[in-house]
Design a protein around this motif. Sequence first.
Motif, mmCIF file in Angstrom:
data_model
loop_
_atom_site.group_PDB
_atom_site.id
_atom_site.type_symbol
_atom_site.label_atom_id
_atom_site.label_comp_id
_atom_site.label_asym_id
_atom_site.label_seq_id
_atom_site.Cartn_x
_atom_site.Cartn_y
_atom_site.Cartn_z
ATOM 1 N N TYR A 482 0.782 -1.247 -0.086
ATOM 2 C CA TYR A 482 -0.009 -0.019 -0.156
ATOM 3 C C TYR A 482 0.889 1.401 -0.098
ATOM 4 O O TYR A 482 0.655 2.288 -0.756
ATOM 5 N N ARG A 483 1.998 1.327 0.713
ATOM 6 C CA ARG A 483 2.777 2.293 0.728
ATOM 7 C C ARG A 483 3.406 2.611 -0.787
ATOM 8 O O ARG A 483 3.454 3.854 -0.944
ATOM 9 N N GLU A 484 3.839 1.497 -1.412
ATOM 10 C CA GLU A 484 4.476 1.965 -2.547
ATOM 11 C C GLU A 484 3.516 2.317 -3.724
ATOM 12 O O GLU A 484 3.766 3.201 -4.474
ATOM 13 N N ALA A 485 2.228 1.786 -3.315
ATOM 14 C CA ALA A 485 1.194 2.166 -4.302
ATOM 15 C C ALA A 485 0.945 3.796 -4.035
ATOM 16 O O ALA A 485 0.535 4.358 -4.993
ATOM 17 N N LEU A 486 0.984 4.219 -3.108
ATOM 18 C CA LEU A 486 0.785 5.756 -2.498
ATOM 19 C C LEU A 486 2.010 6.561 -2.767
ATOM 20 O O LEU A 486 2.220 7.756 -2.754
ATOM 21 N N ARG A 487 3.017 5.737 -3.490
ATOM 22 C CA ARG A 487 4.379 6.459 -3.923
ATOM 23 C C ARG A 487 4.904 7.354 -2.812
ATOM 24 O O ARG A 487 5.326 8.250 -2.745
ATOM 25 N N ILE A 488 5.042 6.386 -1.665
ATOM 26 C CA ILE A 488 5.588 6.797 -0.286
ATOM 27 C C ILE A 488 6.884 6.144 -0.077
ATOM 28 O O ILE A 488 6.954 5.005 -0.200
ATOM 29 N N PRO A 489 8.121 6.714 0.132
ATOM 30 C CA PRO A 489 9.383 6.210 0.443
ATOM 31 C C PRO A 489 9.392 5.316 1.588
ATOM 32 O O PRO A 489 8.479 5.285 2.560
ATOM 33 N N SER A 490 10.377 4.463 1.735
ATOM 34 C CA SER A 490 10.792 3.622 2.951
ATOM 35 C C SER A 490 10.978 4.587 3.997
ATOM 36 O O SER A 490 11.210 5.853 3.990
ATOM 37 N N SER A 491 10.988 3.926 5.025
ATOM 38 C CA SER A 491 11.243 4.740 6.369
ATOM 39 C C SER A 491 12.583 5.182 6.536
ATOM 40 O O SER A 491 12.918 6.212 6.813
ATOM 41 N N VAL A 492 13.373 4.165 5.956
ATOM 42 C CA VAL A 492 15.043 4.671 5.826
ATOM 43 C C VAL A 492 15.012 5.895 4.991
ATOM 44 O O VAL A 492 15.928 6.969 5.070
ATOM 45 N N GLN A 493 14.566 5.962 4.014
ATOM 46 C CA GLN A 493 14.457 7.064 3.081
ATOM 47 C C GLN A 493 13.832 8.418 3.558
ATOM 48 O O GLN A 493 14.411 9.635 3.597
ATOM 49 N N ARG A 494 12.616 8.147 4.107
ATOM 50 C CA ARG A 494 12.171 9.310 4.898
ATOM 51 C C ARG A 494 12.742 9.924 6.127
ATOM 52 O O ARG A 494 12.929 11.161 6.253
ATOM 53 N N ARG A 495 13.431 8.926 6.866
ATOM 54 C CA ARG A 495 14.365 9.730 7.588
ATOM 55 C C ARG A 495 15.561 10.521 7.332
ATOM 56 O O ARG A 495 15.829 11.430 7.909
ATOM 57 N N ARG A 496 16.073 9.906 6.052
ATOM 58 C CA ARG A 496 17.238 10.832 5.491
ATOM 59 C C ARG A 496 16.272 12.017 5.116
ATOM 60 O O ARG A 496 17.182 13.233 4.992
ATOM 61 N N MET A 497 15.364 12.007 4.547
ATOM 62 C CA MET A 497 14.729 13.301 4.049
ATOM 63 C C MET A 497 14.396 14.312 5.144
ATOM 64 O O MET A 497 14.611 15.439 4.999
ATOM 65 N N LEU A 498 14.163 14.038 6.328
ATOM 66 C CA LEU A 498 14.016 14.788 7.278
ATOM 67 C C LEU A 498 14.961 15.354 7.990
ATOM 68 O O LEU A 498 15.163 16.412 8.505
ATOM 69 N N LYS A 499 16.194 14.485 7.815
ATOM 70 C CA LYS A 499 17.602 15.129 8.462
ATOM 71 C C LYS A 499 18.102 15.977 7.512
ATOM 72 O O LYS A 499 18.585 17.113 7.815
ATOM 73 N N THR A 500 17.892 15.808 6.014
ATOM 74 C CA THR A 500 18.458 16.721 5.314
ATOM 75 C C THR A 500 17.413 17.954 4.820
ATOM 76 O O THR A 500 18.053 19.127 4.355
ATOM 77 N N GLY A 501 16.246 17.929 5.427
ATOM 78 C CA GLY A 501 15.273 18.730 5.195
ATOM 79 C C GLY A 501 15.435 19.622 6.194
ATOM 80 O O GLY A 501 14.949 20.975 6.100
#
Length: 501
Positions: A482-501
């Motif tokens: 479901y997460r991939e169908a919603l085009r949501i990155p994995s938890s690892v990718q989202r964590r990196r995005m929060l740190k860089t954002g």
Amino acid sequence: MIGQRLEVRQGQGLVITPQLQQAIKLLQLSNLELEEFVETELERNPLLQREEADAPAETAVEAPAADGELSFNTDEGREALGAVDASSDDLYGDAAPGERGGDRMTDAADSAQPGLSDWSRVGSGGGLPEGDDSERPDTRALSLWEHLRAQAATAGLSPADHGIALTLIDATDEGGYLRGELAEFADRLGCDLQRIEAVLATCHGFEPTGVMARSVPECLKLQLIERNRFDPAMAALLDNLEMLARRDLPGLRRVCGVDGDDLQDMIWELKALTPRPGAGFGGEPAQTVVPDVHVRPDPAGGWKVELNSDTLPRLLVDKRYHGVVAAGARSDTEKTFVADCAVQANWLVKSLDQRAKTILKVSSEIVRQQDAFLAFGVEFLRPLNLKTVADAIGMHESTVSRVTSNKYVSTPRGVFELKFFFTAAISATDGAASHSAEAVRHRIKTMIDGEGEGGDVLSDDRIVEVLKEAGVDIARRTVAKYREALRIPSSVQRRRMLKTG
């Protein structure tokens, strides 16, 4: 030691006759496809002819049209099946295709009596290809409506909002424009206008950009917003496209508040947009939908489900002509041809009659399951799957699936494809009512959207735990899907995005 010997063994195997294959294929044909197939059979088989009697449909059609109505009172939960029952001549029964090998045509001589035999029929159109092509991949071009429905299925909408989206998609024309007033959709579906607008806003995020707009300016506006090029000057230009058509450039400069060079750039930007976002998709032009089934309120309470007599071609088996040609046949080839025509004609009559009964039976159960939607609106559309309907009427899921393909039902809330009423469900942990898959996807999206506020990133395993605490029995791989169908990155990718954002 290797040797040869003769053995007699008795065993069971799956047998599916050519006639049963035809009956199965007829079941999944649309009205137009069935009509085309009937015309082909009329040309090929001299023993078949179309009934041209002036009698009204109610008396001309045998079981499906004369008694082709299913009435039940939803308040009392009672259902009167009438003539549409699972009788011994059921072509499909409660087994999947191939699980019944005993279905054979009776001897053609049994029906070789003088006169015309009135065999009722249902359907309307489309030839059957040679051989069994049910497993062949679909290689035709994807239509705009199929493309939009696929996106709606993964948009994280609730069951009710998903139903609204499907209704709006069905009202979209070949060019990609939504036809119809939102207030009319709200009134028909029994929900607030604001909810229709919210679902439409979600649909405006579908590809191709600009699809389901209600006007050319709105279509161009959606494309400009995606390109981050929509500003007050461009909004003024879109509001005055008629001036652009008249080439009133001085007037446009005044209303947009820009100079000549800026206006020319804006015009070039408009020319780079697509005024017909749906034009790039394949498929035939949209045909007017003719419903196979009508649903109307029963004065006694509940709903009446009736076959649409306008879609029921009426064929006759000319038994008098069969007797004449059978008596005049001399060679074995001629006798075989006449016998085959008689068998095929009678089987076709029986197959079409059973097709009508099966469509009516399945449609009636769907209406019984979704009576709250018909009575109160889209908010009350409940999760429903093929197995639930199949178990309720004693048929196999594959039969129900074929019945609901390319079949439409006319209701007080509009015309819907039978598949509209099916939404996936996820079991509840406490044995309570199942949860709609669309609702679960929406919940997953909401949980992930709130990650930035708390600072914690939810892993798929943690999402499973939270959902199970809320009573949703779901596997980790389903959450990931479901997460991939919603085009949501994995938890690892989202964590990196929060740190860089």
